[in-house]
Every structure is written in structure tokens, then in C-alpha cells.
Write a protein that holds these residues in place. Structure first.
Motif, PDB file in Angstrom:
ATOM      1  N   GLY A   1       0.850  -1.194   0.000  1.00  0.00           N
ATOM      2  CA  GLY A   1       0.000   0.000   0.000  1.00  0.00           C
ATOM      3  C   GLY A   1       0.881   1.238   0.000  1.00  0.00           C
TER       4      GLY A   1
ATOM      5  N   LEU B   1      -8.489  -9.300 -12.469  1.00  0.00           N
ATOM      6  CA  LEU B   1      -7.439  -9.833 -11.595  1.00  0.00           C
ATOM      7  C   LEU B   1      -8.074 -10.512 -10.379  1.00  0.00           C
ATOM      8  CD1 LEU B   1      -4.649  -7.178 -10.871  1.00  0.00           C
ATOM      9  CD2 LEU B   1      -4.326  -9.595 -11.376  1.00  0.00           C
TER      10      LEU B   1
ATOM     11  N   ILE C   1      -9.700   0.379  -3.404  1.00  0.00           N
ATOM     12  CA  ILE C   1     -11.063  -0.043  -3.021  1.00  0.00           C
ATOM     13  C   ILE C   1     -11.104  -0.657  -1.612  1.00  0.00           C
ATOM     14  CG2 ILE C   1     -11.907  -0.407  -5.385  1.00  0.00           C
ATOM     15  CD1 ILE C   1     -11.434  -3.472  -4.838  1.00  0.00           C
TER      16      ILE C   1
HETATM   17  P1  NAD Z   1      -3.645  -4.595  -7.367  1.00  0.00           P
HETATM   18  O1  NAD Z   1      -3.742  -5.985  -7.848  1.00  0.00           O
HETATM   19  O2  NAD Z   1      -3.740  -4.380  -5.923  1.00  0.00           O
HETATM   20  O3  NAD Z   1      -4.796  -3.712  -8.077  1.00  0.00           O
HETATM   21  C1  NAD Z   1      -4.852  -3.477  -9.473  1.00  0.00           C
HETATM   22  C2  NAD Z   1      -6.278  -3.066  -9.859  1.00  0.00           C
HETATM   23  O4  NAD Z   1      -7.139  -4.211  -9.790  1.00  0.00           O
HETATM   24  C3  NAD Z   1      -6.889  -2.041  -8.901  1.00  0.00           C
HETATM   25  O5  NAD Z   1      -7.706  -1.162  -9.629  1.00  0.00           O
HETATM   26  C4  NAD Z   1      -7.730  -2.866  -7.964  1.00  0.00           C
HETATM   27  O6  NAD Z   1      -8.841  -2.175  -7.409  1.00  0.00           O
HETATM   28  C5  NAD Z   1      -8.173  -4.011  -8.858  1.00  0.00           C
HETATM   29  N1  NAD Z   1      -8.325  -5.244  -8.088  1.00  0.00           N
HETATM   30  C6  NAD Z   1      -7.343  -6.062  -7.652  1.00  0.00           C
HETATM   31  N2  NAD Z   1      -7.860  -7.074  -6.957  1.00  0.00           N
HETATM   32  C7  NAD Z   1      -9.192  -6.893  -6.939  1.00  0.00           C
HETATM   33  C8  NAD Z   1     -10.257  -7.619  -6.350  1.00  0.00           C
HETATM   34  N3  NAD Z   1     -10.068  -8.741  -5.647  1.00  0.00           N
HETATM   35  N4  NAD Z   1     -11.511  -7.132  -6.503  1.00  0.00           N
HETATM   36  C9  NAD Z   1     -11.726  -6.027  -7.229  1.00  0.00           C
HETATM   37  N5  NAD Z   1     -10.753  -5.291  -7.814  1.00  0.00           N
HETATM   38  C10 NAD Z   1      -9.500  -5.731  -7.653  1.00  0.00           C
HETATM   39  O7  NAD Z   1      -2.281  -4.009  -7.943  1.00  0.00           O
HETATM   40  P2  NAD Z   1      -1.565  -2.605  -7.690  1.00  0.00           P
HETATM   41  O8  NAD Z   1      -2.611  -1.517  -7.596  1.00  0.00           O
HETATM   42  O9  NAD Z   1      -0.516  -2.532  -8.696  1.00  0.00           O
HETATM   43  O10 NAD Z   1      -0.870  -2.761  -6.293  1.00  0.00           O
HETATM   44  C11 NAD Z   1      -1.437  -2.325  -5.051  1.00  0.00           C
HETATM   45  C12 NAD Z   1      -0.532  -2.799  -3.922  1.00  0.00           C
HETATM   46  O11 NAD Z   1      -0.538  -4.236  -3.884  1.00  0.00           O
HETATM   47  C13 NAD Z   1       0.932  -2.393  -4.097  1.00  0.00           C
HETATM   48  O12 NAD Z   1       1.440  -2.042  -2.837  1.00  0.00           O
HETATM   49  C14 NAD Z   1       1.606  -3.654  -4.615  1.00  0.00           C
HETATM   50  O13 NAD Z   1       2.959  -3.729  -4.267  1.00  0.00           O
HETATM   51  C15 NAD Z   1       0.812  -4.713  -3.902  1.00  0.00           C
HETATM   52  N6  NAD Z   1       0.806  -6.018  -4.564  1.00  0.00           N
HETATM   53  C16 NAD Z   1       0.822  -7.091  -3.738  1.00  0.00           C
HETATM   54  C17 NAD Z   1       0.738  -8.352  -4.274  1.00  0.00           C
HETATM   55  C18 NAD Z   1       0.689  -9.514  -3.335  1.00  0.00           C
HETATM   56  O14 NAD Z   1       0.477  -9.329  -2.152  1.00  0.00           O
HETATM   57  N7  NAD Z   1       0.838 -10.738  -3.817  1.00  0.00           N
HETATM   58  C19 NAD Z   1       0.646  -8.531  -5.660  1.00  0.00           C
HETATM   59  C20 NAD Z   1       0.599  -7.411  -6.484  1.00  0.00           C
HETATM   60  C21 NAD Z   1       0.669  -6.139  -5.914  1.00  0.00           C
END
Ligand code: NAD
Length: 365
Positions: A77, A261, A286
Motif C-alpha cells: 500500500g 485480476l 477499493i
Molecule cells: P492490485 O492488484 O492491488 O490492483 C490493481 C487493480 O485491480 C486495482 O484497480 C484494484 O482495485 C483491482 N483489483 C485487484 N484485486 C481486486 C479484487 N479482488 N476485486 C476487485 N478489484 C480488484 O495491484 P496494484 O494496484 O498494482 O498494487 C497495489 C498494492 O498491492 C501495491 O502495494 C503492490 O505492491 C501490492 N501487490 C501485492 C501483491 C501480493 O500481495 N501478492 C501482488 C501485487 C501487488
């Protein structure tokens, strides 16, 4: 009733929201199949950093290694983006994967026919897609040394190292070949052998191993071409095996075939250990709104039943519940397209439907 322990690491952002649903479904299904699940929860990632000044404690790592089965939400985050590399939430994730020795990350990319309209790609391109991406998880550029940032006469530079050994490549490829035998018998190994030494080593190692699997059809593809082919004609793939960084990127691209995703589960396995987590991140945009799609976390729980608890019927029951929810037209915001017959729902409504489905549908005698 058989007793089984698992560790749950909800993590940050939407992590706790989606894992709560997955745990409820998992407990309900397991009890139907004669297994009482006891769950130990620990803070992980940014949440853990806030409490303990480190993204993962030694106690948590020890407990995960002892228990061998871990369900994880997501970490990260903006609040923690400026921390040192070893304090960032992602460091906890890399450490956990490494300490558990879960070197093979399995990412099924399944297009549910009813969701064909939710993808940005044409339904006729994606319908029938069923790919299993096997990503190497504990080596390659995310772990290679040396790794540093320095300065060359006032010009800062940084170095990462991509290293693969034959044994690392062959153990993950073995998983891919074995699983291909249970599917359509095809493995596509993805690399960048036209440029990278580590990829030439990768390809040579896969070819050597393939001699043990004459019944499996092996092909090779360069990662840049593969990125294009996934979008052009995804149905050509069965099992894909690739390195850590390439797999990370390809699986996010492939996620769009499924519509969101929020649909993609993953299983990371090595020896007796299993780490199960959605492919998505913590979605800070979100988080806390109760609108996250928990299906990737729930489908990860199904993989946990399949690979760690060896409860195949329980895994199928969870997958049936997901399929049924989608067939009923229920869509979280990430999937909702105003298609007739569909309804916008929140995380709790998904949870209620799934629990009700597993409680009321028949369990095989
Ligand atoms: P993210 O996957 O968190 O989100 C990307 C987009 O997809 C956003 O608009 C989000 O709202 C949407 N999204 C993702 N999962 C969703 C779900 N279950 N339901 C509805 N919408 C969903 O990727 P990001 O925004 O690039 O990264 C956010 C944070 O998460 C960063 O800090 C990143 O380092 C971290 N991250 C963690 C992991 C992990 O824990 N394995 C993987 C990828 C990113």
C-alpha cells in the motif's frame, strides 16, 4: 473428525476482506468432508510493520514452516512505499516464499463461459481458454545477488541479477511436465534465450528434462512473443513454464482473459509446503469499501484443499459454488458490465451466496 491446522495471513488493503470470505467457505466445506479446520492468524506486510516494525516476525515464519499450509491475502500500500527494501511489505512475501521453499507457483487461467463478456477481449478469442502458468518462484532476478544501487560520477545506477541453475529450472519444469500429463499433455517453456545467458541455460535444462517425458509435447517461446500470443490466441496454450519475473508479468496479462485480476487464484508448492494466495495485490483504491471480489481468494482456498489437504471433492465443491454464483449473474464491481441478467453485488453478498451453496448442496456419500 480429522483435525487440520492452517495459518492465515490476511495482510493489507483488501487482503483481510477477501481472506475472511475464503476462510469461512473453507471451514464450511472442510467440515462437510470430515475435516475440522483450525486457523491461526498473524499480521503480515504493512499491518505487521505497524505493530512490530518489521513486515514479518520470526514467530510467524516459524509457525508457517511448522504448519506447512498457509492462506495469504495480499500485502502493500502507498503508506509503506517509501520504506527500505527489507521493511517493505513485499519483502515479507519474498521471505515467506523462500523460507517455505515453495518454488513452483501454479496459476490457473480459466475463462468461465458466463464471464466471456467481462473481458476486454472478444468472447470468441477467449472462450474455452484453460491455461496453467507454472512460474518459478524462489529464484531468478527477484532473488539474485549482487543487487545494489550505487553512483557512477554523480550518475546513480542500480544492479539486479538474473541467475538460474539447472537444478532450479528442472525442479519447477518437472512440476509442469507432471501436471501436463494430467491435462492436455503440452508444455510451453517461455524464456528470452535470444538475448539472456540465464534463458539459454533455462532452455537447455528444460530440453534435457523433457527426455523423461516423451509423452508430453514441449515447445519454446520467447517472452515478448508469448505476451502477444496470450492476447492473440490464448487457446493454443495448455501448461506454460517460465521464470520468476516473466511469470509475474505474463500472469497479470493473462488475468485479463478472465475478466478481472480478482478471479485469479494461485498455489505455490514445494515439498510438503503450500502457500495459497490470490494473484492480485492489496487494491488500496477499493480497500475498506466492502466491494472487493473475493473469488480469487476463495479459488485459492480450493487449491489449498486440492494440493495440501488432498480433499479433491472439497476443492471441486468450492469451484462449483463459484461457477454457480457466476451463472446466477452475480458480479462484483470489477466484473460488472450491465449485461442483462446480471446483478451488481458486494463482498458480503458473494460470501453469503457461497456459504449457502456449500451448506445446501449435496455432499457425495
Ligand atoms: P492490485 O492488484 O492491488 O490492483 C490493481 C487493480 O485491480 C486495482 O484497480 C484494484 O482495485 C483491482 N483489483 C485487484 N484485486 C481486486 C479484487 N479482488 N476485486 C476487485 N478489484 C480488484 O495491484 P496494484 O494496484 O498494482 O498494487 C497495489 C498494492 O498491492 C501495491 O502495494 C503492490 O505492491 C501490492 N501487490 C501485492 C501483491 C501480493 O500481495 N501478492 C501482488 C501485487 C501487488
Amino acid at each position: 473428525m480429522k483435525k487440520t491446522k492452517i495459518v492465515v495471513l490476511p495482510g493489507d488493503g483488501i487482503g483481510p476482506e477477501v481472506t475472511a470470505v475464503a476462510v469461512d467457505v473453507l471451514k464450511t466445506v472442510c467440515s462437510q468432508f470430515g475435516t475440522e479446520l483450525s486457523v491461526k492468524e498473524f499480521p503480515f506486510g504493512g499491518t505487521c510493520y505497524e505493530q512490530y516494525g518489521t513486515p514479518v516476525t520470526e514467530e510467524t515464519l516459524e509457525e508457517c514452516k511448522k504448519t506447512k499450509v498457509v492462506l495469504l491475502g495480499a500485502v502493500g500500500g502507498p503508506k509503506w512505499d517509501d520504506l527500505n527494501a527489507d521493511q517493505r511489505p513485499e519483502a515479507a512475501l519474498l521471505k515467506l516464499r523462500k523460507e517455505l521453499g515453495v518454488y513452483a507457483n501454479l496459476r490457473p487461467i480459466t475463462v468461465y463461459p458466463v464471464l466471456a463478456g467481462s473481458s476486454t477481449l472478444k468472447p470468441e478469442v477467449i472462450k474455452g481458454t484453460d491455461i496453467l502458468i507454472v512460474r518459478e518462484l524462489t529464484g531468478g532476478i527477484y532473488f539474485g545477488r549482487p543487487r545494489f544501487t550505487s553512483d557512477d560520477n554523480g550518475d546513480p545506477f542500480a544492479v539486479d541479477t538474473m541467475k538460474y541453475s539447472r537444478s532450479e529450472v528442472q525442479r519447477v519444469s518437472k512440476v509442469a511436465f507432471e501436471v501436463a500429463r494430467l491435462r492436455n499433455g503440452k508444455v510451453c517453456s517461455v524464456d528470452k534465450a535470444n538475448v539472456l545467458e540465464s534463458s539459454r541455460m533455462w532452455r537447455k535444462s528444460v530440453v534435457e528434462l523433457a527426455e523423461d517425458y516423451p509423452d508430453v509435447e514441449l515447445s519454446h517461446m520467447l517472452v515478448d512473443n508469448c505476451t502477444m500470443q496470450i492476447i492473440r490466441d490464448p487457446k493454443q496454450f495448455d501448461v506454460m513454464v517460465t521464470g520468476n519475473m516473466f511469470g509475474d508479468i505474463l500472469s497479470d496479462a493473462a488475468s485479463m482473459l478472465t475478466g478481472s485480476l480478482g478471479m485469479l487464484p494461485s498455489a505455490s508448492i514445494g515439498g510438503d509446503n503450500g502457500l495459497y494466495e490470490p494473484v492480485h495485490g492489496s487494491a488500496p483504491d477499493i480497500a475498506g469499501q466492502g466491494v472487493a471480489n473475493p473469488l480469487a481468494a476463495v479459488a485459492s482456498a480450493a487449491l489449498l484443499c486440492r494440493y495440501s489437504l488432498k480433499l479433491e471433492e472439497a476443492a471441486k465443491k468450492i469451484e462449483e459454488a463459484i461457477q454457480s454464483l457466476l451463472s446466477e449473474g452475480m458480479r462484483t464491481a470489477d466484473l460488472y458490465t450491465h449485461e442483462p441478467g446480471t446483478k451488481l453485488v458486494n463482498t458480503d453478498e458473494v460470501a453469503d451466496y457461497l456459504i449457502n451453496f456449500v451448506q445446501t448442496s449435496k455432499v457425495p456419500a
